[in-house]
Design a protein around this motif. Sequence first.
Motif, PDB file in Angstrom:
ATOM      1  N   GLY A  86       0.832  -1.199   0.000  1.00 27.08           N
ATOM      2  CA  GLY A  86       0.000   0.000   0.000  1.00 27.08           C
ATOM      3  C   GLY A  86       0.864   1.246   0.000  1.00 27.08           C
ATOM      4  N   PRO A  87       0.289   2.426   0.228  1.00 30.88           N
ATOM      5  CA  PRO A  87       1.069   3.669   0.210  1.00 30.88           C
ATOM      6  C   PRO A  87       2.250   3.667   1.167  1.00 30.88           C
ATOM      7  N   ALA A  88       2.083   3.115   2.380  1.00 32.35           N
ATOM      8  CA  ALA A  88       3.181   3.094   3.347  1.00 32.35           C
ATOM      9  C   ALA A  88       4.298   2.171   2.886  1.00 32.35           C
ATOM     10  N   ILE A 126       3.988   0.114  10.140  1.00 31.45           N
ATOM     11  CA  ILE A 126       3.711   1.284   9.307  1.00 31.45           C
ATOM     12  C   ILE A 126       2.297   1.173   8.737  1.00 31.45           C
ATOM     13  N   GLY A 127       1.759   2.285   8.265  1.00 40.99           N
ATOM     14  CA  GLY A 127       0.490   2.271   7.562  1.00 40.99           C
ATOM     15  C   GLY A 127      -0.725   2.251   8.468  1.00 40.99           C
ATOM     16  N   ARG A 128      -1.895   2.401   7.851  1.00 44.01           N
ATOM     17  CA  ARG A 128      -3.155   2.472   8.590  1.00 44.01           C
ATOM     18  C   ARG A 128      -3.432   1.183   9.344  1.00 44.01           C
ATOM     19  N   SER A 129      -3.463   0.058   8.646  1.00 41.55           N
ATOM     20  CA  SER A 129      -3.772  -1.213   9.302  1.00 41.55           C
ATOM     21  C   SER A 129      -2.610  -1.716  10.138  1.00 41.55           C
ATOM     22  N   MET A 147       2.170   7.474   3.688  1.00 42.16           N
ATOM     23  CA  MET A 147       3.402   7.486   2.893  1.00 42.16           C
ATOM     24  C   MET A 147       4.569   8.035   3.705  1.00 42.16           C
ATOM     25  N   GLU A 148       4.312   9.073   4.468  1.00 39.31           N
ATOM     26  CA  GLU A 148       5.379   9.641   5.291  1.00 39.31           C
ATOM     27  C   GLU A 148       5.862   8.640   6.336  1.00 39.31           C
ATOM     28  N   ALA A 149       4.932   7.889   6.929  1.00 40.48           N
ATOM     29  CA  ALA A 149       5.309   6.888   7.933  1.00 40.48           C
ATOM     30  C   ALA A 149       6.207   5.821   7.320  1.00 40.48           C
ATOM     31  N   GLY A 150       5.874   5.371   6.111  1.00 39.93           N
ATOM     32  CA  GLY A 150       6.719   4.381   5.437  1.00 39.93           C
ATOM     33  C   GLY A 150       8.083   4.939   5.103  1.00 39.93           C
TER      34      GLY A 150
END
Length: 476
Positions: free
Chosen positions: A11-13, A433-436, A448-451
Amino acid sequence: MDDSVLILGAGPAGMSAASRLLSSNVRFSVIERSDVVGGLAKTIPFGPFSLDIGPHILCTRPYVYDYNERMYQFIKEMLGDRLILYEPLNRKYLESVRVDGDEFIYPIQIKNALQNAGLGHALRIAYDYVRSRFQSPSNPDDGISFEQITTAQLGRSLADLFILKYSEKIWGLKCSALSSDLAWRVGEFSLMSVLIEQFSNLWKDARSQSGHPVCYPAQGIGLICEQIKEKIENAGGKVTLNACPVRILHDNGYIYEVVVREDDTLRSYHPGYVLSSIPINSLVRLLDPEPPAEVIESVMSLRHRSHLCLYLIVNRDRVLREHCIYYPDPEIPFARIMEQKNYSGDTCPDDLASLAVEFFCWHGDDLWNKDDPGLFRIAIATLQELGIVREDEVLDYFVNREQYAYPVYDIGYANRLRTVTAYLEDLKNLKLIGRSGTFTYMGQYRAMEAGSNAADEIIQRRLVNEDPLIQEVVRP
């Protein structure tokens, strides 16, 4: 074991982390259980259509939605002229809320709400709002509900008009059972900051003829992750799709092996670091040896709201004026509809349109178990009543199902989450990382920033110490 990085989830992260590692020549592998990258920000190909999972829009500067300068510049540089910039094109991003036949601008504007509510109701809204300014809780904690904090911010009348009803539709719980964290800790979705921004810009927006400061990839929101994937593959790397971790072995505070099912084959990875954006519930259940009973019990009580998206291919060149419309009324079975073509004309043929009709449910409940025709029958009856589209105009349809869509912030979730994360923090080469992955309700920029930040942390560790972090691991 080596010093490479294994990224769980594309995903984005996860893809943002992969892009950052690629730029620093750090070896990594990405595995994704789906057949397409992007997670909840993917774009589904369907014949000549490119269809997102519900509405996605990105800001180009601070506005009422999620914004991050670093991530925006990254996307802008990567996509170039494939990124549609609404503001210079004088395009508006239109959202509305339909309540009892009335149409309200979204994000909710006080002036608009007062105009639509009628004089008596408007006076009540204004009175409740002013009174709420003197009653806001100053020190919210996990015992204060989302209902309490929202009514304190907006006043009971304005909160009841839309926010509370729609929130109960999304989360499947009474707002009195939801944590105040929904309003206080998720900055980009803060209700009060949205209202302040709208109120302060009211006069400027009324006079302005320019578009809104938002952007959107021409071929759909999934183009961002797809472009990162292409960049990885062009550099000789690989993103493995249809791959799912089945076992994560750890010892002495380190993960030393991850067993992955790739199609019908089991493959073992021996990474130095693991970045996980897969649902935290799934991650914990994969650990071997398994965590203590308290951790398992806590993670099993962390719930996700599931998402069903019914796509309708409509024999019209356009259906809606808006990009998306919200329906908080409980009598209406779906929560939101969007028109893909209004985001970018490149995602649909000129003579056809596509509507995405969104439902929220619990995994395994009656709605989740409806087959595609069953969900279509539920939706089309209401869409015809609302005068949006007739059944004889629908040429085709299909449903996309996402089990882990929104982490549910019910009362007490934070204590349970702390129990889980405290245990996982003892695995020194694991980063969530990421939402889930973090069980955090966040937008795309923030994911994305977290990843990217997690990748930077690994890069920095390698610069400080050339030996891999996991050299201390004792492998059985």
